[in-house]
Design a protein around this motif. Structure first.
Motif, mmCIF file in Angstrom:
data_model
loop_
_atom_site.group_PDB
_atom_site.id
_atom_site.type_symbol
_atom_site.label_atom_id
_atom_site.label_comp_id
_atom_site.label_asym_id
_atom_site.label_seq_id
_atom_site.Cartn_x
_atom_site.Cartn_y
_atom_site.Cartn_z
ATOM 1 N N VAL A 3 16.223 55.542 4.388
ATOM 2 C CA VAL A 3 16.951 56.583 3.538
ATOM 3 C C VAL A 3 18.115 55.914 2.813
ATOM 4 O O VAL A 3 18.310 55.981 1.587
ATOM 5 N N ASN A 4 18.791 55.122 3.834
ATOM 6 C CA ASN A 4 19.917 54.272 2.956
ATOM 7 C C ASN A 4 19.574 53.429 2.085
ATOM 8 O O ASN A 4 20.312 53.209 0.989
ATOM 9 N N ARG B 62 14.378 56.274 9.985
ATOM 10 C CA ARG B 62 14.797 57.157 9.135
ATOM 11 C C ARG B 62 15.973 56.777 8.525
ATOM 12 O O ARG B 62 16.088 56.871 7.103
ATOM 13 N N ASP B 63 17.139 56.551 9.022
ATOM 14 C CA ASP B 63 18.276 56.361 8.454
ATOM 15 C C ASP B 63 18.399 54.956 7.553
ATOM 16 O O ASP B 63 18.807 54.863 6.649
ATOM 17 N N THR B 64 17.632 53.745 7.965
ATOM 18 C CA THR B 64 17.567 52.792 7.508
ATOM 19 C C THR B 64 16.628 52.749 6.011
ATOM 20 O O THR B 64 17.278 52.302 5.248
#
Length: 300
Positions: free
Chosen positions: A156-157, A152-154
């Motif tokens: 999205v960023n 998710r974080d990877t």
């Protein structure tokens, strides 16, 4: 058989082509490494340079497809759509049936001037593949492990970082998540039947998370979504080895799409993502995924 056709089948010629690609690829990767100090000074210049460098590598593969093998890629769409190609940021959805479908996608990108800036949502394992994975790293390609809690974080960023990309980019997505095979299709349709979903004749059930997330976080950047269906005439199933041996194929690419009205579109794909992901899970078979594999579930 002509002399040129004969030479295209010879291993020594293939070795020479491979040598040129590998050596030039390592040189390009080294130059890309040297551009890293430019990033904190002028990020957009860094991006322009790496698009040009990536083009010089990917164009060799497109040349192999269109010139070496003589494969033709014919686009079927309306003139208004063609007029916008290469003049906007877009998401391109492709079916994943053939070994060389990525080359046909790149051929379309090259034809409209976005080959160097084309993007994909790629498996994390590809990052460690010399030349291709390394070039993608410098192009800010978004890599994922196919486990959303970890990705998710990877993801999205990575997508947020592309919102101010200076070159027009085509973000290529294979929503099926894996190449079509009869076995995968059979299992996929068994899941569709058990969940009351429509059966697809030529596709697997889609993975929607990557698509909906890409649309959500490229809001205001992407102006259109194009649906591209690829097929080869005479029911041929082309391979990379066939291309290397100079075999000619004819690809037909049917393109449909329209400008995206982001708010209403996101409401639709968000609801679809929630429902479909709950129902069908993931579509990778035999490579880290248990989708449709009842024996695996029994062992769990």
């Amino acid at each position: 058989m002509s002399i040129i056709a004969y030479l295209k089948t010879q291993f020594i010629v293939h070795l020479l082509l491979g040598f040129v690609f590998v050596v030039s690829g390592f040189c390009i990767n080294f130059i890309q490494l040297c551009t890293l100090p430019i990033w904190p000074i002028n990020k957009q210049l860094y991006r322009h340079l790496n698009c040009w460098l990536a083009y010089s590598l990917w164009s060799q593969l497109v040349l192999l497809l269109e010139w070496w093998s003589g494969t033709e890629c014919t686009l079927f769409t309306d003139q208004a759509t063609v007029d916008q190609f290469g003049k906007e940021h877009v998401i391109v959805i492709l079916n994943h049936n053939f070994e060389i479908d990525f080359l046909c996608g790149w051929a379309m990108c090259e034809r409209h001037g976005v080959l160097g800036s084309s993007k994909v949502l790629a498996k994390k394992e590809l990052l460690y593949v010399p030349l291709i994975g390394w070039t993608w790293y410098f192009l800010e390609i978004v890599f994922c492990k196919r486990r959303w809690d970890e990705d998710r974080d990877t993801v999205v960023n990575g997508l947020k970082a592309l919102q101010d990309y200076p070159e027009y980019m085509w973000f290529l997505l294979y929503c099926e998540g894996t190449r079509f095979t009869e076995k995968k299709h059979r299992i996929s349709m068994e899941v569709a039947e058990s969940k009351g979903l429509p059966k697809l004749k030529y596709h697997l059930l889609p993975r929607t998370k990557g698509f909906t997330t890409t649309v959500k976080y490229l809001r205001g950047t992407v102006t259109a979504v194009y649906d591209v269906t690829l097929n080869f005439r005479d029911n041929k199933n082309p391979t990379l080895l066939g291309i290397l041996h100079g075999k000619q194929y004819h690809a037909d690419m049917c393109v449909s799409g329209s400008p995206v009205v982001i708010c209403s579109f996101l409401l639709f794909v968000g609801a679809a993502s929630f429902c479909v992901r709950r129902l069908i899970g993931v579509t990778e078979i035999g490579k880290g995924s248990s989708y449709g594999n009842q024996e695996f579930k029994k062992r769990m």
